[in-house]
Design a protein around this motif. Structure first.
Motif, PDB file in Angstrom:
ATOM      1  N   LYS A 119       0.868  -1.185   0.000  1.00  0.00           N
ATOM      2  CA  LYS A 119       0.000   0.000   0.000  1.00  0.00           C
ATOM      3  C   LYS A 119       0.896   1.223   0.000  1.00  0.00           C
ATOM      4  O   LYS A 119       1.675   1.427   0.929  1.00  0.00           O
ATOM      5  CB  LYS A 119      -0.890   0.013   1.244  1.00  0.00           C
ATOM      6  CG  LYS A 119      -1.890  -1.098   1.294  1.00  0.00           C
ATOM      7  CD  LYS A 119      -2.713  -1.012   2.569  1.00  0.00           C
ATOM      8  CE  LYS A 119      -3.662  -2.173   2.662  1.00  0.00           C
ATOM      9  NZ  LYS A 119      -4.463  -2.134   3.894  1.00  0.00           N
ATOM     10  N   LEU A 120       0.767   2.024  -1.048  1.00  0.00           N
ATOM     11  CA  LEU A 120       1.570   3.235  -1.171  1.00  0.00           C
ATOM     12  C   LEU A 120       0.723   4.455  -0.874  1.00  0.00           C
ATOM     13  O   LEU A 120      -0.488   4.454  -1.082  1.00  0.00           O
ATOM     14  CB  LEU A 120       2.139   3.351  -2.587  1.00  0.00           C
ATOM     15  CG  LEU A 120       3.028   2.205  -3.055  1.00  0.00           C
ATOM     16  CD1 LEU A 120       3.452   2.413  -4.499  1.00  0.00           C
ATOM     17  CD2 LEU A 120       4.235   2.044  -2.139  1.00  0.00           C
ATOM     18  N   LEU A 121       1.383   5.494  -0.423  1.00  0.00           N
ATOM     19  CA  LEU A 121       0.755   6.793  -0.219  1.00  0.00           C
ATOM     20  C   LEU A 121       1.391   7.761  -1.203  1.00  0.00           C
ATOM     21  O   LEU A 121       2.615   7.910  -1.216  1.00  0.00           O
ATOM     22  CB  LEU A 121       0.968   7.271   1.221  1.00  0.00           C
ATOM     23  CG  LEU A 121       0.423   8.658   1.553  1.00  0.00           C
ATOM     24  CD1 LEU A 121      -1.100   8.694   1.415  1.00  0.00           C
ATOM     25  CD2 LEU A 121       0.843   9.059   2.965  1.00  0.00           C
ATOM     26  N   GLY A 122       0.586   8.392  -2.023  1.00  0.00           N
ATOM     27  CA  GLY A 122       1.070   9.375  -2.984  1.00  0.00           C
ATOM     28  C   GLY A 122       0.797  10.778  -2.487  1.00  0.00           C
ATOM     29  O   GLY A 122      -0.329  11.094  -2.104  1.00  0.00           O
ATOM     30  N   LEU A 123       1.818  11.611  -2.476  1.00  0.00           N
ATOM     31  CA  LEU A 123       1.693  12.986  -1.995  1.00  0.00           C
ATOM     32  C   LEU A 123       2.110  13.958  -3.096  1.00  0.00           C
ATOM     33  O   LEU A 123       3.298  14.039  -3.443  1.00  0.00           O
ATOM     34  CB  LEU A 123       2.576  13.207  -0.762  1.00  0.00           C
ATOM     35  CG  LEU A 123       2.317  12.293   0.433  1.00  0.00           C
ATOM     36  CD1 LEU A 123       3.326  12.586   1.545  1.00  0.00           C
ATOM     37  CD2 LEU A 123       0.894  12.455   0.935  1.00  0.00           C
ATOM     38  N   PRO A 124       1.145  14.703  -3.652  1.00  0.00           N
ATOM     39  CA  PRO A 124       1.504  15.721  -4.642  1.00  0.00           C
ATOM     40  C   PRO A 124       1.939  17.003  -3.947  1.00  0.00           C
ATOM     41  O   PRO A 124       1.283  17.464  -3.021  1.00  0.00           O
ATOM     42  CB  PRO A 124       0.197  15.924  -5.417  1.00  0.00           C
ATOM     43  CG  PRO A 124      -0.880  15.614  -4.422  1.00  0.00           C
ATOM     44  CD  PRO A 124      -0.301  14.572  -3.486  1.00  0.00           C
ATOM     45  N   GLY A 125       3.029  17.574  -4.389  1.00  0.00           N
ATOM     46  CA  GLY A 125       3.548  18.786  -3.766  1.00  0.00           C
ATOM     47  C   GLY A 125       2.863  20.052  -4.234  1.00  0.00           C
ATOM     48  O   GLY A 125       3.431  21.132  -4.140  1.00  0.00           O
ATOM     49  N   SER A 126       1.672  19.933  -4.760  1.00  0.00           N
ATOM     50  CA  SER A 126       0.907  21.072  -5.244  1.00  0.00           C
ATOM     51  C   SER A 126      -0.541  20.907  -4.825  1.00  0.00           C
ATOM     52  O   SER A 126      -1.048  19.790  -4.758  1.00  0.00           O
ATOM     53  CB  SER A 126       0.994  21.141  -6.772  1.00  0.00           C
ATOM     54  OG  SER A 126       0.153  22.153  -7.275  1.00  0.00           O
ATOM     55  N   LEU A 127      -1.208  22.023  -4.552  1.00  0.00           N
ATOM     56  CA  LEU A 127      -2.620  21.987  -4.187  1.00  0.00           C
ATOM     57  C   LEU A 127      -3.541  22.126  -5.399  1.00  0.00           C
ATOM     58  O   LEU A 127      -4.741  21.870  -5.285  1.00  0.00           O
ATOM     59  CB  LEU A 127      -2.931  23.117  -3.195  1.00  0.00           C
ATOM     60  CG  LEU A 127      -2.225  23.043  -1.849  1.00  0.00           C
ATOM     61  CD1 LEU A 127      -2.575  24.262  -1.003  1.00  0.00           C
ATOM     62  CD2 LEU A 127      -2.571  21.761  -1.115  1.00  0.00           C
ATOM     63  N   ARG A 128      -3.010  22.524  -6.525  1.00  0.00           N
ATOM     64  CA  ARG A 128      -3.822  22.773  -7.715  1.00  0.00           C
ATOM     65  C   ARG A 128      -4.543  21.491  -8.138  1.00  0.00           C
ATOM     66  O   ARG A 128      -3.943  20.423  -8.217  1.00  0.00           O
ATOM     67  CB  ARG A 128      -2.927  23.293  -8.833  1.00  0.00           C
ATOM     68  CG  ARG A 128      -3.657  23.854 -10.028  1.00  0.00           C
ATOM     69  CD  ARG A 128      -2.712  24.659 -10.920  1.00  0.00           C
ATOM     70  NE  ARG A 128      -1.540  23.919 -11.335  1.00  0.00           N
ATOM     71  CZ  ARG A 128      -1.470  23.175 -12.438  1.00  0.00           C
ATOM     72  NH1 ARG A 128      -2.506  23.067 -13.238  1.00  0.00           N
ATOM     73  NH2 ARG A 128      -0.343  22.576 -12.748  1.00  0.00           N
ATOM     74  N   SER A 129      -5.831  21.596  -8.426  1.00  0.00           N
ATOM     75  CA  SER A 129      -6.645  20.417  -8.723  1.00  0.00           C
ATOM     76  C   SER A 129      -6.182  19.655  -9.962  1.00  0.00           C
ATOM     77  O   SER A 129      -6.376  18.446 -10.044  1.00  0.00           O
ATOM     78  CB  SER A 129      -8.119  20.802  -8.860  1.00  0.00           C
ATOM     79  OG  SER A 129      -8.296  21.701  -9.928  1.00  0.00           O
TER      80      SER A 129
END
Length: 182
Positions: A9-19
């Motif tokens: 199980k991976l967790l993906g974290l985008p470094g941007s808030l833009r949709s």
């Protein structure tokens, strides 16, 4: 897919808030291309600004949820843009929250893959280095070896997802290396 059939199980974290950010598009493309026995939950980084005065057992619920998501993951995939030659403030803020409590962070020893991206040919390498430095200070288990940087990112996104086969193959190979090393 049940928990019994999931290898990781991976967790993906985008470094941007833009949709519709490029970072989120990269994570969507990777998530869709993962083997059936690997799942990825992509999480938004909308957290309050780090403030040690509220970093108590009564910290905001979104902070507790964020830390728990990291703890529950077998590995973390961070995809970051480069803003003004560095990592975005939203990502640094999230890593500050994740780094606590001191000596007990869920990121200690956690396998982490960093992917940077930029419209420039350099692919966000300066942001990549800053994220690596922060993760090494925790100390997370940062994936060694070739770094994944996506230059000219706008040309590699289609319909809101990373579609460039060469980049997908290279990034999926890095995920495989991360999982093999965990």
């Amino acid at each position: 897919m049940t928990d019994a059939t999931v290898r990781a199980k991976l967790l993906g974290l985008p470094g941007s808030l833009r949709s519709n950010s490029n970072s989120l598009a990269i994570l969507r493309g990777l998530r869709d291309a993962l083997p059936a026995d690997v799942s990825m939950d992509v999480r938004d980084l909308r957290l309050p600004l780090y403030d040690q005065d509220i970093d108590t057992p009564d910290a905001p619920a979104e902070v507790h949820g964020f830390r728990q998501a990291i703890a529950d993951a077998d590995g973390v995939v961070i995809v970051t843009p480069e803003y003004n030659y560095g990592m975005p403030g939203v990502l640094k803020n999230a890593l500050d929250w994740a780094s606590r409590p001191y000596g007990k962070s869920a990121l200690i020893g956690k396998p982490v893959l960093v992917i940077s991206n930029s419209p420039a040919f350099t692919g966000g390498v300066r942001a990549h280095q800053q994220v690596n430095d922060t993760l090494l200070a925790l100390p997370a288990k940062l994936l060694a070896g070739p770094q994944v940087v996506v230059g000219g990112v706008g040309e590699k996104i289609k319909d809101g997802k990373l579609s460039d086969e060469a980049v997908l193959k290279f990034a999926l190979g890095a995920i495989d290396r991360m999982l093999a090393a965990k």
